[in-house]
Design an enzyme around this catalytic site. Structure first.
Site, short mmCIF file in Angstrom:
data_model
loop_
_atom_site.label_atom_id
_atom_site.label_comp_id
_atom_site.label_asym_id
_atom_site.label_seq_id
_atom_site.Cartn_x
_atom_site.Cartn_y
_atom_site.Cartn_z
N TYR A 197 0.44 -0.02 90.13
CA TYR A 197 -0.05 -1.39 90.01
C TYR A 197 -0.80 -1.80 91.29
CZ TYR A 197 2.77 -2.83 85.86
OH TYR A 197 3.29 -2.99 84.61
N GLY A 198 -0.44 -1.15 92.41
CA GLY A 198 -0.98 -1.54 93.72
C GLY A 198 -2.47 -1.86 93.74
N CYS A 246 8.59 -1.80 98.65
CA CYS A 246 8.12 -1.27 97.36
C CYS A 246 9.33 -0.56 96.78
CB CYS A 246 6.98 -0.29 97.56
SG CYS A 246 6.60 0.66 96.06
N CYS A 279 9.74 -4.85 91.03
CA CYS A 279 8.49 -4.32 91.55
C CYS A 279 7.91 -5.37 92.49
CB CYS A 279 7.54 -4.08 90.37
SG CYS A 279 5.89 -3.56 90.84
N ASN A 280 7.71 -5.00 93.74
CA ASN A 280 7.17 -5.97 94.70
C ASN A 280 5.76 -6.40 94.30
OD1 ASN A 280 9.22 -4.26 96.27
ND2 ASN A 280 8.90 -6.02 97.59
N ASP A 334 9.39 -2.33 86.06
CA ASP A 334 8.62 -1.92 87.24
C ASP A 334 7.36 -1.24 86.73
OD1 ASP A 334 7.98 -1.16 89.92
OD2 ASP A 334 8.84 0.82 89.56
N1 DGL Z 1 7.48 -0.18 92.55
C1 DGL Z 1 6.24 -0.85 92.76
C2 DGL Z 1 6.42 -1.90 93.87
O1 DGL Z 1 7.52 -2.24 94.21
C3 DGL Z 1 5.16 0.14 92.93
C4 DGL Z 1 3.82 -0.44 93.03
C5 DGL Z 1 2.72 0.28 92.36
O2 DGL Z 1 2.84 0.62 91.19
O3 DGL Z 1 1.69 0.45 93.04
O4 DGL Z 1 5.48 -2.45 94.39
#
Ligand code: DGL
Length: 266
Positions: free
Chosen positions: A43-44, A184, A74-75, A11
């Site tokens: 990551y968003g 998420c 991680c989505n 993730d």
């Molecule tokens: N856990 C990540 C997801 O499911 C977080 C996303 C991120 O890092 O912005 O999208």
């Protein structure tokens, strides 16, 4: 059947532990290696290419650790990189899918709220899933602003967490939703705070992690990769930043946490 191999899980940070928890509950004999890319979190807001680059580095590392199947917990990384990973690596991958399907099935008033990152909402997967299961329903989407940062800081139920959660959840509640999809993997760690904020509203909160674990189990079976029943499992956790919060959250999941935690830059 391979006995010295493990399930790789990664993730952008610690959020994927909400999926790891379901994997180990369902498959106690399977060993796992978890990589939290907390140094590059969130990551968003990153570009698709940046997420593909990070995901490939992590997958290479997990393969070196003996991964036989990888769960992209991680989505956002699923939306940006899973097509690339499946095209470039030969092992099976399991990704996250926004749980719009069960929400569409459960809703009584036709109004579904989805909380996710910008990256997930911009991805093809979300568009396809929404069109497929919710084209005749009201889909209310909302970025969980600051949620990932809260969980990365291990702040799950403080007053500050409540204030931040409120700011994104109240607008969804005001639109009359009866289903709330957590799209998420960080967000389930804020579930108690989300429940507190939405108390009295009769909202059904949907976390897709148990179905993802089932999918991983089915794939292992299909590929004849399941571990033998008498195998003692091991669990290793790596972070690109530090392991404090990772350890803290694993402590909330397992009773006797004696697992190995290490910092590993990639
Ligand atoms: N856990 C990540 C997801 O499911 C977080 C996303 C991120 O890092 O912005 O999208």
């Amino acid at each position: 059947m391979k006995d010295n191999s493990c399930i790789g899980v990664f993730d952008s940070g610690v959020g994927g532990l909400s999926v790891w928890r379901e994997l180990v509950a369902l498959m106690p004999n399977e060993s796992t290696v978890y990589y939290a890319d907390s140094a590059y979190c969130p990551y968003g807001p990153k570009t698709q290419q940046e997420i593909i680059n990070r995901s490939s580095k992590i997958v290479d590392f997990l393969l070196q650790q003996g991964a036989k199947l990888i769960v992209v917990a991680c989505n956002t990384a699923t939306a940006a990189a899973i097509d690339y990973l499946r095209a470039n690596y030969s092992i099976p991958f399991v990704g996250m899918e926004p749980a719009v399907k069960p929400a569409a099935f459960n809703t009584k008033n036709g109004k579904i709220g989805v909380l996710a990152t910008k990256g997930t909402f911009n991805g093809r997967l979300f568009l396809e899933t929404s069109n497929k299961y919710a084209s005749d329903l009201h889909l209310e989407i909302q970025v969980g602003e600051g949620f990932v940062e809260l969980v990365e800081a291990g702040e799950l139920d403080t007053d500050n967490a409540e204030r931040i959660v409120k700011a994104s959840v109240i607008p969804l509640l005001d639109r009359g939703i009866d289903q709330l999809v957590l799209a998420c993997t960080h967000y389930p760690f804020l579930c108690e705070t989300i429940k507190k904020v939405s108390a009295g509203k009769n909202i059904n909160i949907i976390n897709p992690a148990p179905s993802v674990a089932k999918q991983a189990c089915n794939l292992l079976q299909q590929h004849n990769l399941k571990s033998s029943d008498n195998r003692k499992s091991t669990h290793h956790f790596y972070s690109s930043l530090d392991t404090k919060v990772l350890q803290l959250l694993v402590d909330t999941i397992v009773e006797d946490n004696t697992y190995k935690f290490e910092v590993k830059s990639l």
